[in-house]
Design a protein around this motif. Structure first.
Motif, short mmCIF file in Angstrom:
data_model
loop_
_atom_site.label_atom_id
_atom_site.label_comp_id
_atom_site.label_asym_id
_atom_site.label_seq_id
_atom_site.Cartn_x
_atom_site.Cartn_y
_atom_site.Cartn_z
N CYS A 30 12.29 -4.47 -11.70
CA CYS A 30 11.22 -5.27 -12.31
C CYS A 30 11.33 -6.77 -12.04
N SER A 31 11.86 -7.13 -10.90
CA SER A 31 11.87 -8.54 -10.51
C SER A 31 10.69 -8.89 -9.61
N GLY A 32 9.99 -7.87 -9.09
CA GLY A 32 8.81 -8.11 -8.27
C GLY A 32 9.03 -7.94 -6.78
N LYS A 33 10.12 -7.31 -6.39
CA LYS A 33 10.49 -7.20 -4.98
C LYS A 33 9.39 -6.55 -4.12
N THR A 34 8.91 -5.40 -4.55
CA THR A 34 7.96 -4.65 -3.73
C THR A 34 6.63 -5.38 -3.61
N VAL A 50 7.28 -2.70 6.39
CA VAL A 50 7.74 -2.80 5.00
C VAL A 50 8.04 -1.41 4.46
N HIS A 51 9.18 -1.27 3.83
CA HIS A 51 9.52 -0.01 3.15
C HIS A 51 10.26 -0.32 1.86
N ASP A 52 10.08 0.54 0.88
CA ASP A 52 10.77 0.44 -0.40
C ASP A 52 11.80 1.56 -0.51
N PHE A 53 12.96 1.24 -1.04
CA PHE A 53 14.05 2.21 -1.15
C PHE A 53 13.61 3.50 -1.83
N GLU A 66 10.79 5.03 -1.83
CA GLU A 66 9.71 5.81 -1.24
C GLU A 66 10.05 7.29 -1.24
N MET A 67 11.32 7.59 -0.99
CA MET A 67 11.77 8.97 -1.05
C MET A 67 12.22 9.25 -2.47
N SER A 68 12.03 10.47 -2.91
CA SER A 68 12.29 10.82 -4.31
C SER A 68 13.73 10.49 -4.69
N VAL A 69 13.88 9.98 -5.90
CA VAL A 69 15.20 9.63 -6.42
C VAL A 69 15.67 10.75 -7.33
N MET A 120 21.90 6.42 1.12
CA MET A 120 20.50 6.15 1.42
C MET A 120 20.34 4.79 2.09
N THR A 121 21.17 3.83 1.73
CA THR A 121 21.13 2.53 2.40
C THR A 121 21.42 2.71 3.89
#
Length: 209
Positions: free
Chosen positions: A10-14, A29-32, A34-37, A49-50
Motif C-alpha cells: 500500500c505504498s503505491g508501487k503498482t 511493466v509487471h507486478d510480483f 500477477e501470478m497467484s500468491v 519468485m524473484t
C-alpha cells in the motif's frame, strides 16, 4: 536493465509503475503478484519468485526492452538472486508512505482482512525496508535466515553502507500528489538509463566480481 520498485504493501508501487511506463519507450511493466500468491507464501517462495522474474527480465533484455518490476523484494534479495549478475543493469527504488496512511489504505483495500497484529507486521516490514535501503548491515537475517538455498547472499553481506553498489532511491509519497510521484519515477528511470549509457551505473554487469 531491471528497474525495481520495492516496499511494503500500500505504498503505491503498482500505480506509479504503470503511469510512469506510459511515458517511456522500450519498457515493460509487471507486478510480483500477477501470478497467484499461495496462502503459505513465505520468504523462500518470494525469493524463488524473484529469481523467476529476473529470468523474465533477461528475456526482455535480449529484445532490448527494460523491465519495470514492482513487488516487496528488497535490494538484498534482488542482488542475491542467482541470475542477478546476468542483467546488464539494476536500479532499485523504495516507494514508501507514512505508517498511518498505510494503515488506512490496508483497511480500505481489504476491509476486515487484517487484524492488528497483521497490520503491525506490514508496518514493521516497511520500517525494515527503510533501514535496509540505507545500510546492508541492518538486520540482514530478516531475509537471509531460512532463505531459499540458491540465494547468493555473500555477494553483498560484506558491503558497508558507503559502497556505491548499495544504492536505493527513496521516494516518500506521503504528502506528494500522485502525478508528482509519477514524475519522480519517470525522472529516476530516465536518469538511471543515462548513467547506464555513460558507463557509470554501479550495478552494471561486473558488479558481483
Amino acid at each position: 536493465m531491471l528497474f525495481k520498485l520495492t516496499g511494503s504493501s500500500c505504498s503505491g508501487k503498482t500505480t506509479l509503475a504503470y503511469a510512469a511506463a506510459d511515458r517511456l519507450r522500450k519498457i515493460a511493466v509487471h507486478d510480483f503478484d500477477e501470478m497467484s500468491v499461495p496462502e503459505d507464501a513465505d520468504r523462500r517462495w518470494r525469493q524463488r519468485m524473484t529469481e523467476m522474474w529476473l529470468h523474465r527480465a533477461l528475456e526482455y533484455q535480449e529484445r532490448g526492452i527494460d523491465l519495470l518490476f514492482t513487488g516487496q523484494s528488497p535490494l538484498g534479495e534482488v542482488l542475491a538472486a542467482p541470475s542477478a549478475p546476468l542483467l546488464d543493469g539494476i536500479a532499485v527504488c523504495l516507494v514508501d508512505v507514512a505508517d498511518e496512511i498505510r494503515r488506512t489504505r490496508l483497511a480500505n483495500r481489504d476491509p476486515g482482512r487484517w487484524d492488528t497484529q497483521a497490520v503491525d507486521a506490514f508496518l514493521g516490514w516497511a520500517e525494515w525496508h527503510r533501514k535496509h535501503a540505507l545500510d546492508p548491515r541492518h538486520r540482514p537475517h530478516v531475509i537471509v535466515d531460512d532463505g531459499w538455498p540458491e540465494m547468493a547472499w555473500h555477494r553483498w553481506t560484506g558491503w558497508n553502507a558507503d559502497d556505491p553498489r548499495w544504492c536505493t532511491q527513496l521516494l516518500d509519497t506521503t504528502h506528494r500528489p500522485v502525478p508528482d510521484s509519477v514524475d519522480q519515477v519517470e525522472q529516476w528511470i530516465t536518469e538511471q538509463r543515462r548513467v547506464h549509457r555513460a558507463g557509470r551505473l554501479a550495478l552494471s554487469q561486473g558488479w558481483a566480481s
